[in-house]
Motif scaffolding. Structure first.
Motif, PDB file in Angstrom:
ATOM      1  N   PRO A  36       0.737  -1.070  -0.122  1.00 23.32           N
ATOM      2  CA  PRO A  36      -0.076  -0.073   0.157  1.00 23.32           C
ATOM      3  C   PRO A  36       0.806   1.169   0.041  1.00 23.32           C
ATOM      4  O   PRO A  36       0.367   2.058  -0.765  1.00 23.32           O
ATOM      5  N   ASP A  37       1.772   1.279   1.049  1.00 27.52           N
ATOM      6  CA  ASP A  37       2.737   2.681   0.710  1.00 27.52           C
ATOM      7  C   ASP A  37       3.396   2.725  -0.433  1.00 27.52           C
ATOM      8  O   ASP A  37       3.643   4.084  -0.715  1.00 27.52           O
ATOM      9  N   ARG A  40       1.135   3.987  -2.981  1.00 31.50           N
ATOM     10  CA  ARG A  40       0.519   5.312  -2.990  1.00 31.50           C
ATOM     11  C   ARG A  40       1.434   6.393  -3.753  1.00 31.50           C
ATOM     12  O   ARG A  40       1.375   7.294  -4.132  1.00 31.50           O
ATOM     13  N   GLN A  41       2.950   5.850  -3.027  1.00 28.30           N
ATOM     14  CA  GLN A  41       3.890   6.838  -3.767  1.00 28.30           C
ATOM     15  C   GLN A  41       4.127   6.466  -5.431  1.00 28.30           C
ATOM     16  O   GLN A  41       4.467   7.442  -6.034  1.00 28.30           O
TER      17      GLN A  41
END
Length: 225
Positions: A36-37, A40-41
């Motif tokens: 997820p992180d 998003r990036q």
């Protein structure tokens, strides 16, 4: 109203349309495979952010740096529904426009439609930090071209009436015209505040569509059915 197909056969195989659809699907599968992180990036890096575009432009960054996200953003999507709805519209309208323009010209037209859509969105949101992704701006250009080239081609549309499915053959000039008016009305509402935007880049759709209309008027005469 849900468009199912058009009664408008094409002469040549829509090679570029199919490649664009496959590329969008492949990128989305890659995107969803990321943690997820990182995902998003990934979106922030390759999505189009108006504020960042303004910052890069006035900071003197190279053309490659501040133009790249405009084109990469049109191959990113936020959900399966976002992807499927966009690719279905591209499949529905893209084959005939590609048939009329030719494969290479269609590819250039598609990318420039996405660029015109992003620039229109930028004009109305030049200071926005919200990332914009999706192929809908480019596909709006395809719809604009279809609107001019095939104004009376029938769009077989599913219209639920009192819970029952009704299949209606709607001329594209009416179906797409109604769609465009809905984009304009929602775009105007966003001028009164972001609360009316519903998270959709309405002005990108408007800009892409008008670009498609402009190009179609320049290169081809309409076909009547």
């Amino acid at each position: 109203m849900i468009p199912l197909r058009d009664a408008n056969p094409s002469r040549r195989k829509p090679i570029v349309t199919v490649i664009i659809i496959i590329l969008n699907l492949f990128i989305f599968l890659f995107q969803t495979s990321l943690p997820p992180d990182i995902a998003r990036q990934f979106i922030k890096t390759f999505g189009f952010i108006p504020y960042r575009f303004t910052y890069d432009l006035f900071k003197g960054y190279s053309i490659k740096v501040w133009l790249t996200p405009i084109f990469t953003s049109m191959f990113l999507h936020g959900s399966w529904m976002h992807l499927i709805s966009n690719m279905w519209a591209l499949w529905l309208f893209g084959d005939n426009v590609e048939d009329r323009l030719g494969h290479f010209k269609f590819l250039v037209f598609y990318l420039l439609s996405g660029f015109a859509a992003a620039m229109t969105h930028y004009i109305f949101n030049f200071n926005s930090p919200v990332v914009t992704i999706g192929a809908s701006g480019a596909i709006s250009g395809v719809m604009g071209a279809y609107f001019i080239m095939f104004p009376f081609a029938r769009i077989i549309t599913l219209v639920p009436v009192f819970g029952l499915p009704l299949f209606v053959r709607i001329p594209s000039i009416i179906y797409i015209g109604f769609w465009f008016l809905s984009q304009v009305s929602n775009g105007i509402l966003t001028l009164f505040g972001p609360i009316f935007g519903f998270g959709i880049a309405w002005w990108a759709h408007i800009g892409g569509f008008l670009f498609g209309v402009f190009v179609a008027n320049k290169v081809k005469k309409p076909i009547f059915y």
